[in-house]
Design a protein around this motif. Structure first.
Motif, PDB file in Angstrom:
ATOM      1  N   ASP A 252      12.046  -4.181   0.534  1.00  0.00           N
ATOM      2  CA  ASP A 252      12.421  -4.733   1.497  1.00  0.00           C
ATOM      3  C   ASP A 252      11.248  -5.289   2.210  1.00  0.00           C
ATOM      4  N   ARG A 253      10.085  -4.650   2.207  1.00  0.00           N
ATOM      5  CA  ARG A 253       9.002  -5.037   2.707  1.00  0.00           C
ATOM      6  C   ARG A 253       7.761  -5.792   1.905  1.00  0.00           C
TER       7      ARG A 253
ATOM      8  N   GLY B  86      -0.999  -3.793   6.380  1.00  0.00           N
ATOM      9  CA  GLY B  86      -1.313  -4.952   5.326  1.00  0.00           C
ATOM     10  C   GLY B  86      -1.296  -4.356   3.956  1.00  0.00           C
ATOM     11  N   SER B  87      -0.834  -3.177   3.873  1.00  0.00           N
ATOM     12  CA  SER B  87      -1.023  -2.639   2.432  1.00  0.00           C
ATOM     13  C   SER B  87       0.198  -3.260   1.366  1.00  0.00           C
ATOM     14  N   ARG B  88      -0.123  -3.312   0.158  1.00  0.00           N
ATOM     15  CA  ARG B  88       0.716  -4.242  -0.940  1.00  0.00           C
ATOM     16  C   ARG B  88       1.282  -3.409  -1.873  1.00  0.00           C
ATOM     17  N   ALA B  89       0.921  -2.179  -2.060  1.00  0.00           N
ATOM     18  CA  ALA B  89       1.440  -1.175  -3.309  1.00  0.00           C
ATOM     19  C   ALA B  89       1.417   0.202  -2.705  1.00  0.00           C
ATOM     20  N   ALA B  90       2.292   0.860  -3.512  1.00  0.00           N
ATOM     21  CA  ALA B  90       2.384   2.391  -3.252  1.00  0.00           C
ATOM     22  C   ALA B  90       2.781   2.892  -4.673  1.00  0.00           C
ATOM     23  N   VAL B  91       2.407   4.432  -4.796  1.00  0.00           N
ATOM     24  CA  VAL B  91       2.884   5.089  -5.991  1.00  0.00           C
ATOM     25  C   VAL B  91       3.368   6.364  -5.383  1.00  0.00           C
ATOM     26  N   CYS B  92       4.358   6.928  -6.216  1.00  0.00           N
ATOM     27  CA  CYS B  92       5.012   8.149  -5.716  1.00  0.00           C
ATOM     28  C   CYS B  92       5.232   8.964  -7.235  1.00  0.00           C
ATOM     29  N   ALA B  93       5.387  10.317  -7.062  1.00  0.00           N
ATOM     30  CA  ALA B  93       6.035  11.078  -7.934  1.00  0.00           C
ATOM     31  C   ALA B  93       7.460  11.471  -7.284  1.00  0.00           C
ATOM     32  N   SER B  94       8.412  11.463  -8.340  1.00  0.00           N
ATOM     33  CA  SER B  94       9.742  11.789  -7.797  1.00  0.00           C
ATOM     34  C   SER B  94      10.606  12.569  -8.682  1.00  0.00           C
ATOM     35  N   ALA B  95      11.730  13.272  -8.187  1.00  0.00           N
ATOM     36  CA  ALA B  95      12.531  13.817  -9.096  1.00  0.00           C
ATOM     37  C   ALA B  95      13.717  12.695  -9.283  1.00  0.00           C
ATOM     38  N   GLY B  96      13.637  11.728  -8.443  1.00  0.00           N
ATOM     39  CA  GLY B  96      14.602  10.587  -8.571  1.00  0.00           C
ATOM     40  C   GLY B  96      14.973   9.891  -7.188  1.00  0.00           C
TER      41      GLY B  96
END
Lengths: 326, 326
Positions: A92-93, A70-80
């Motif tokens: 998609d979700r 039931g989560s609605r959000a997420a954050v990440c660090a990314s090299a790309g």
């Protein structure tokens, strides 16, 4: 084998959570590479999918679990590449995705993250600075922080590549894996050591971003002050202790390669295999080029893990003029 | 649908004769192409295999039947890709393969045919001259002549791509197929019209090699005196009557595209999709570029049928300097 954080049964189950788009990728012997490299090289191609890297195997698992909870959000660090994959899987979700990246990341990767509908925040520093900023956002907004390589789903998603490699016949003598944060290396390494322990797992990192390799050699976390490599996908300075612990259990070797070898590997993959790959994806070929005797007459598999390049930078690297006039 | 020479049940059975290396190739929506093309484009990628084209689907069936019947040898004429595929499949089954090709065929294709152990004979003319010479050799030496597009196995092997397309969800509005001798177009067209008749089958040929398209339009064989196109894989002058009859039953349209559009398509596939493709494989994108209104807002699949290019010629076409100094 001592136990890593990863679990082979869970990795098999992870396949069910991953869009089949990202599974059962091409794996084939590329004979045209053999005369130049002196060994049989099979390519495991992870670029022919909507995000052009292997990272979606992990983000499919992460977002599948998030959506189920039931989560609605997420954050990440990314090299790309992780950011692109998390944006794709999250969209998609129905998840709101925020990606924090270095403003020095390849423009092509940043554009695709935006085009996939993720929020993109740029930091005026490198990947490890983006990691700090992503953690701040997660704390402040109370959303899930997706930490590449630390989060077991990212490793076990990548590990599904290992299942496809060990199912292949004939078997390989060695598997060459790009080493950055360690999700791919520990994931593939875990499966190979669990199911085909005779196959050598060799991690490859640029000399210009050697933190994890040095850590593996010294069996303790070694950080560096900076990185200097075109292989943006693997350019971290601060290895994660838990990931290093896993890597110590599954890697047979970790080698460092020069920038010139990475470029020669990219050119060879274009010239002999018709593949446009990002620098990280040429690390395996670079390792063979730097130590032909070690691989002579053997059959090695190399994971071509990503193909997201700024095409003009790519042409500069491999020695052709830019595609378009300025 | 009136009956073509092809049979859907036999096409399903053909899958069992083809090395899985060549089956279930990547099929994915390439969103990065959409802003430029104005429609959703899914790529069916037939280049990530040992011969870098779809042709092995057919040669696997041909050589499987030959080996089962105790044959020891075969000869074919080839623009380059069929020869490579027949050499690969024949070697795998212990057959002596002879390939006749134009000496103007891309050097990369000719080198690979030799490297795969086939006998290679070059004619000082085009593909249709090679066809005559291959027929002479077959008659003289009493070995099987493999005739691309005429031999039903080459069409039904290619048709297995159609099975993979119609199994995809969501379905497409149209499938864009490169048109040369017609094996790919009649194969894919047969399956699409049999199993997903609402999907438009659009064949694409270069204006510089229009014989089959003109024949389709006039419903009778029209030959040309010469060809003038960089799309070497589809540059025939003399359509085969039986293949035209099939094409008349399964193609909804056949369009001709300019060389500049083929080049723009190749560049776009490199720039947006990271794919190095041969000119024939860019015909679908070229067709969209020449008629955006027709495709606006629709979802089309394009078969990226081959990636065998001389890399320096490739760079000349797309506007970059050669990779190496002379």
């Amino acid at each position: 084998m001592q136990e890593t954080r990863l679990d082979t049964a869970r990795i098999r189950a992870a396949r069910q959570m991953i869009d089949p788009l990202f599974l059962d990728t091409p794996l084939y012997l590329c004979e045209a590479l053999e005369p130049d490299l002196g060994c049989a090289v099979s390519i495991k191609l992870e670029t022919a999918n909507p995000v052009r890297s292997f990272k979606a195997r992990g983000t499919e698992v992460v977002t599948g679990l998030l959506a189920a909870n039931g989560s609605r959000a997420a954050v990440c660090a990314s090299a790309g590449n992780l950011g692109q994959a998390l944006a794709w899987s999250g969209r998609d979700r129905g998840l709101d995705i925020t990606v924090v990246a270095s403003r020095f990341a390849p423009a092509a990767k940043l554009e695709r993250i935006r085009a996939l509908g993720a929020g993109l925040e740029l930091v005026d520093g490198d990947f490890d600075m983006a990691r700090e900023r992503a953690a701040d956002i997660a704390r402040h907004e109370g959303v899930r922080l997706v930490e590449d390589s630390l989060d077991i789903e990212t490793c076990e998603g990548a590990a599904t590549i290992g299942l496809e490699l060990v199912d292949a016949a004939p078997s390989f003598d060695a598997v060459l894996v790009a080493l950055g944060g360690g999700a791919l290396a520990t994931g593939v390494g875990h499966v190979v050591k669990a199911l085909a322990p005779g196959v050598e797992v060799i991690c490859v990192q640029p000399l210009g971003a050697p933190a994890m390799t040095r850590s593996w050699r010294q069996r303790r976390v070694v950080t560096t002050d900076s990185t200097d490599t075109i292989a943006d996908g693997v350019a971290g300075r601060r290895p994660i202790p838990a990931v290093l612990d896993d890597l110590l259990l599954v890697a047979d070797d970790a080698v460092l390669v020069q920038e010139a070898s990475i470029i020669a590997g990219m050119r060879m993959l274009l010239d002999r295999a018709g593949l446009v790959v990002e620098p990280s994806a040429a690390l395996g070929v670079a390792a063979i080029l730097e130590d032909r005797d070690r691989f002579a007459g053997r059959h090695v598999a190399t994971i071509v893990c990503g193909g997201n390049v700024d095409i003009d930078a790519y042409h500069r690297w491999i020695g052709a003029a830019p595609l378009r006039e300025p």
